[in-house]
Design a protein around this motif. Sequence first.
Motif, PDB file in Angstrom:
ATOM      1  N   ASP A  72       0.814  -1.212   0.000  1.00 21.56           N
ATOM      2  CA  ASP A  72       0.000   0.000   0.000  1.00 21.56           C
ATOM      3  C   ASP A  72       0.846   1.260   0.000  1.00 21.56           C
ATOM      4  N   GLY A  73       2.162   1.118  -0.070  1.00 19.72           N
ATOM      5  CA  GLY A  73       3.030   2.284  -0.121  1.00 19.72           C
ATOM      6  C   GLY A  73       3.684   2.629   1.194  1.00 19.72           C
ATOM      7  N   SER A  74       3.272   1.992   2.288  1.00 20.59           N
ATOM      8  CA  SER A  74       3.875   2.261   3.583  1.00 20.59           C
ATOM      9  C   SER A  74       5.269   1.635   3.629  1.00 20.59           C
ATOM     10  N   ASN A  75       6.077   2.076   4.598  1.00 15.08           N
ATOM     11  CA  ASN A  75       7.439   1.567   4.683  1.00 15.08           C
ATOM     12  C   ASN A  75       7.665   0.839   6.005  1.00 15.08           C
ATOM     13  N   VAL A  76       8.856   0.274   6.142  1.00 17.19           N
ATOM     14  CA  VAL A  76       9.168  -0.516   7.321  1.00 17.19           C
ATOM     15  C   VAL A  76       9.027   0.301   8.598  1.00 17.19           C
ATOM     16  N   GLU A  77       9.485   1.540   8.555  1.00 15.67           N
ATOM     17  CA  GLU A  77       9.408   2.399   9.730  1.00 15.67           C
ATOM     18  C   GLU A  77       7.972   2.574  10.197  1.00 15.67           C
ATOM     19  N   GLN A  78       7.068   2.774   9.270  1.00 11.66           N
ATOM     20  CA  GLN A  78       5.659   2.923   9.621  1.00 11.66           C
ATOM     21  C   GLN A  78       5.079   1.619  10.181  1.00 11.66           C
ATOM     22  N   VAL A  79       5.544   0.510   9.635  1.00  9.16           N
ATOM     23  CA  VAL A  79       5.057  -0.786  10.101  1.00  9.16           C
ATOM     24  C   VAL A  79       5.465  -1.020  11.548  1.00  9.16           C
ATOM     25  N   VAL A  80       6.733  -0.775  11.854  1.00 12.68           N
ATOM     26  CA  VAL A  80       7.213  -0.985  13.220  1.00 12.68           C
ATOM     27  C   VAL A  80       6.474  -0.077  14.192  1.00 12.68           C
ATOM     28  N   GLU A  81       6.307   1.188  13.812  1.00  9.19           N
ATOM     29  CA  GLU A  81       5.608   2.127  14.690  1.00  9.19           C
ATOM     30  C   GLU A  81       4.166   1.693  14.913  1.00  9.19           C
ATOM     31  N   ALA A  82       3.499   1.259  13.840  1.00  3.72           N
ATOM     32  CA  ALA A  82       2.109   0.827  13.977  1.00  3.72           C
ATOM     33  C   ALA A  82       1.991  -0.436  14.818  1.00  3.72           C
ATOM     34  N   SER A  83       3.010  -1.281  14.759  1.00  5.96           N
ATOM     35  CA  SER A  83       2.955  -2.565  15.451  1.00  5.96           C
ATOM     36  C   SER A  83       3.273  -2.474  16.930  1.00  5.96           C
ATOM     37  N   ARG A  99      16.527  -3.450   8.637  1.00  6.84           N
ATOM     38  CA  ARG A  99      15.674  -2.269   8.770  1.00  6.84           C
ATOM     39  C   ARG A  99      14.739  -2.406   9.962  1.00  6.84           C
ATOM     40  N   PHE A 100      14.189  -3.604  10.162  1.00 10.28           N
ATOM     41  CA  PHE A 100      13.343  -3.830  11.335  1.00 10.28           C
ATOM     42  C   PHE A 100      14.128  -3.567  12.610  1.00 10.28           C
ATOM     43  N   GLY A 101      15.359  -4.081  12.664  1.00  7.05           N
ATOM     44  CA  GLY A 101      16.180  -3.906  13.849  1.00  7.05           C
ATOM     45  C   GLY A 101      16.491  -2.445  14.117  1.00  7.05           C
ATOM     46  N   ALA A 102      16.848  -1.699  13.067  1.00 11.38           N
ATOM     47  CA  ALA A 102      17.150  -0.276  13.224  1.00 11.38           C
ATOM     48  C   ALA A 102      15.926   0.485  13.716  1.00 11.38           C
ATOM     49  N   CYS A 103      14.767   0.119  13.214  1.00 11.03           N
ATOM     50  CA  CYS A 103      13.533   0.797  13.617  1.00 11.03           C
ATOM     51  C   CYS A 103      13.197   0.529  15.080  1.00 11.03           C
ATOM     52  N   VAL A 104      13.385  -0.717  15.515  1.00 12.22           N
ATOM     53  CA  VAL A 104      13.106  -1.049  16.911  1.00 12.22           C
ATOM     54  C   VAL A 104      14.080  -0.321  17.834  1.00 12.22           C
ATOM     55  N   LYS A 105      15.350  -0.245  17.446  1.00  8.63           N
ATOM     56  CA  LYS A 105      16.332   0.497  18.242  1.00  8.63           C
ATOM     57  C   LYS A 105      15.916   1.964  18.372  1.00  8.63           C
ATOM     58  N   ASP A 106      15.475   2.548  17.272  1.00  6.15           N
ATOM     59  CA  ASP A 106      15.029   3.946  17.309  1.00  6.15           C
ATOM     60  C   ASP A 106      13.805   4.099  18.199  1.00  6.15           C
ATOM     61  N   ALA A 107      12.886   3.147  18.119  1.00  6.79           N
ATOM     62  CA  ALA A 107      11.667   3.209  18.923  1.00  6.79           C
ATOM     63  C   ALA A 107      11.995   3.170  20.414  1.00  6.79           C
TER      64      ALA A 107
END
Length: 319
Positions: A182-193, A222-230
């Motif tokens: 749908d055009g969303s990216n990994v960062e948005q997925v991690v945040e939504a999850s 990318r998932f790992g980087a996003c979780v670290k940022d979160a």
Amino acid sequence: MASVQILDGGLGTSLQDKYGVNFSSTDTPLWASHLLVSNPETLKACQSDFGEAGVDILLTATYQIYTGGFQNTKTAEFPQGIPASEVGRFLRTAVEVAEISKVRDSAKIALSLGPYGACMIPGQEYGGLYDAEHDDEENLYRWHLERLQLFQNVEGEDLTSRIQYVAFETLPRLDEDECLPDGSNVEQVVEASIGPMEGALVPLGIGMNCTKVHKLSGLVDRFGACVKDAIATGLTSAVPSLILYPDGTNGEVYNTMTQTWERPEGQGSNQDVRPWEVQLAQVVSDANAKGPFQHFIVGGCCKASHKDITKLREQFTAA
């Protein structure tokens, strides 16, 4: 060393490849769940294959369960389709078959629930192009809620009390709480999850399924980087498990129009000649070394057989 739990493999394709079961959107709109109605013994044999492989988590045969699928399922007993009043007994069968099929006493049962797109004709579980009635978050929420509620009152029993996890699988849209067509990216997925949401539970794990194993490494980074940022920004304080169950194909792609597996013209085999289970184990090892993930749930999706899962478990047993 990483903490790893082994998930099962591709139920529908295993039923096709080993047990000769054929599916079509016309005759078997419930797909693998159709065997809850037509042939629970064959379903039990197939799920027991994964149980014998030593899985820690076994998914129920309920991926495409919804009332409309039952209504469109014609049998000798129900020539006009299975009414909502009769659905409960088949849901009970799904849980009972999973319970019987697990071999390890410590093994858990996960309620498998696919996306709305998996119930469309042709399927849209990868494309996410939904009809107008299910093209927004509120209606998707209600659709999934109705499915969950089916399991909560089966002849006076709450079947969810016999299920340890709920697995929302192959969700292709952010408003269904995943990605990515749908055009969303990994960062948005991690945040939504894993981001805070009033009244919502934090998921045990996040990850990806039904992608090619050679695509996992970059996505996991990318998932790992996003979780670290979160964690660094205070979005969450808990590190979720990383769930990975890629398909077991060797270049084949499922054609939703012909409902067959096809190898695109001119496409050779995966360039990485290492066995599937070796590649997947390496992804887990690399992710464990890089962090932040400390616990992994790994298995297979389409075309991953019980033999593949046995070999996958051996990768981590040997380690």
